[in-house]
Design an enzyme around this catalytic site. Structure first.
Site: not given
Length: 447
Positions: A66, A69, A191, A243, A261
């Site tokens: 992530s 992103k 992705y 988040y 992660v």
């Protein structure tokens, strides 16, 4: 050994402090990530001058996950503009986990580009043409952020693809609302491949520093994205990057950040630095336990919170030269004093400014000779910077080099390692040039 190693010492100190933390565990829902060494722990920092510092396993490769992103969001913004991207992806904190169904009522837009739903849409927005396929654009763009060519860990990609049903379900759900511009299978495959791009903590710090420097890579000096795009990305990182823990992170750490992660974590000090950590054990929100703890401690220790200490105006180091290049240098003294370097600083000195001064000390002085550090125009030195300068000057002299300090306001205090005249012992009517010249003569052996 160099003066700027004081910055490396700080990173190494953080690593030593938190290496024994045993909370959390590596991600196991992607089998290949579960194989990561739970003891690996690396930290890296890149300054706006392109200086790179690291400690621990900062060169160990791992996949972006992530942390990709923000950079793909930057690519989409660069290609389409904020208004067009915002038609498809929102910019509001979701307050939910990274893989939650965070879709806006009525429109079906994902809440933001940092949660998985929004990231899948953002990746799908990247232009895809026969001449330049979308993933090639992504890989090339992220490589420009890192300052080197990157590749894909095919084993992680395969593992992620084999276990990625929830992301596929999200893509089909988004498609049913009309807010996914491409086929769900293609979108999710792209992705997954983006998440499997391989980097190191040093790469991540460089990528973060590129956002900090307004879209310019401070190592390669290449403009990767516009300053406006960099600011837009940092705004979303600050509010959504961690988040459902984003608010607490901004409160306690105070820096735009993004976790992944695989154990990667970046944080950005706008106009100051990019920093990254790598440590696979994760907390309940999917962020690195050790990385989170280290960056929180770093922010508190060095006063890095955005709301606490805004970026300093202007340049800290105003002069790096030799004594005989100063306008006031008498022609008869030039040969001998030319062996003495001069580093002049200005303004208030904090952690970021002290790093610039230390690096300038290392780079100054003909052939590694003696150096005068001129603090005449410095208005303040905070306690953190004072400690760094003391440590750096001690390393400087331990390496066999000699230094003197012009410090008329006595801001630096006693520095055991600097034994030459300081300029404070000159007559009160003496000019700054007199003080620098006196120190240079002392170091060159004239006095």
């Amino acid at each position: 050994m160099s003066a700027a190693d004081a910055v490396t010492d700080s990173l190494a100190g953080l690593r030593d402090r938190f290496a024994a933390v045993r909370e959390g565990r590596p991600a196991d829902y992607i089998p290949q990530l579960a194989l990561a060494d739970p003891d690996a722990f690396g930290l890296a920092l890149v300054s706006m001058d392109g200086h790179r510092y690291s400690a621990g396993e900062a060169e160990v490769p791992f996949t972006l996950q992530s942390v990709s992103k923000p950079f793909v969001y930057a690519l989409a913004l660069s290609a389409l503009g904020l208004d067009e991207v915002s038609r498809w992806v929102g910019a509001e904190p979701s307050g939910e986990a990274f893989n939650a169904i965070s879709l806006e009522p009525g429109t079906g837009r994902p809440a933001n580009a940092m949660v998985n739903a929004g990231a899948i849409v953002t990746t799908a927005l990247v232009p895809d043409t026969p001449d330049e396929p979308a993933f090639d654009r992504i890989l090339h763009c992220l490589g420009r952020f890192a300052g080197r060519g990157l590749d894909v860990d095919e084993e992680v990609f395969a593992s992620e693809s084999a276990t990625g049903d929830r992301n596929r379900a999200l893509a089909y759900l988004i498609r049913s609302t009309g807010t996914l511009p491409v086929d769900p299978v293609r979108a999710v495959d792209r992705y997954f491949r983006q998440c499997a791009i391989r980097v190191t903590a040093v790469d991540l710090a460089t990528m973060a520093a590129t956002l900090a420097y307004g879209g310019v890579n401070p190592v390669t000096r290449e403009r990767v994205v516009s300053a406006e795009v960099a600011a837009e990305v940092l705004a979303v990182m600050a509010t959504c990057g961690m988040y459902d823990g984003s608010g607490d992170w901004l409160l306690r750490v105070g820096l735009p950040a993004k976790s992944g992660v695989s154990g990667g974590l970046i944080a950005v000090g706008p106009a100051r630095f990019g920093v990254a950590t790598y440590s696979p054990p994760l907390d309940a929100t999917g962020g690195s336990v050790r990385g989170h703890a280290a960056l929180e401690a770093m922010s508190r220790r060095y006063g890095l919170h955005l709301m606490l200490n805004p970026a300093l105006p202007g340049s800290t180091v105003t002069l790096v030269t030799t004594a005989d290049d100063l306008p006031s240098a008498p022609s008869g003294e030039r040969g001998l004093r030319g062996r003495v370097g001069v580093v002049a600083a200005q303004g208030a000195i904090d952690f970021t400014a002290a790093e610039r001064v230390l690096y300038a000390l290392d780079e100054s002085g003909p052939d590694g000779g003696p150096v005068v550090l001129d603090l005449h125009d410095v208005t303040a030195i905070d306690s953190v910077a004072r400690g760094m300068l003391h440590n750096g000057l001690a390393r400087f002299t331990a390496d066999g080099r000699r230094a003197a300090v012009v410090d008329p306001k006595d801001l630096l205090g006693p520095v055991d390692a600097v034994r030459e005249r300081t300029g404070r012992d000159l007559p009160r009517h003496a000019t700054r040039e007199d003080a620098v010249a006196g120190c240079a003569r002392a170091l060159a052996g004239e006095d």
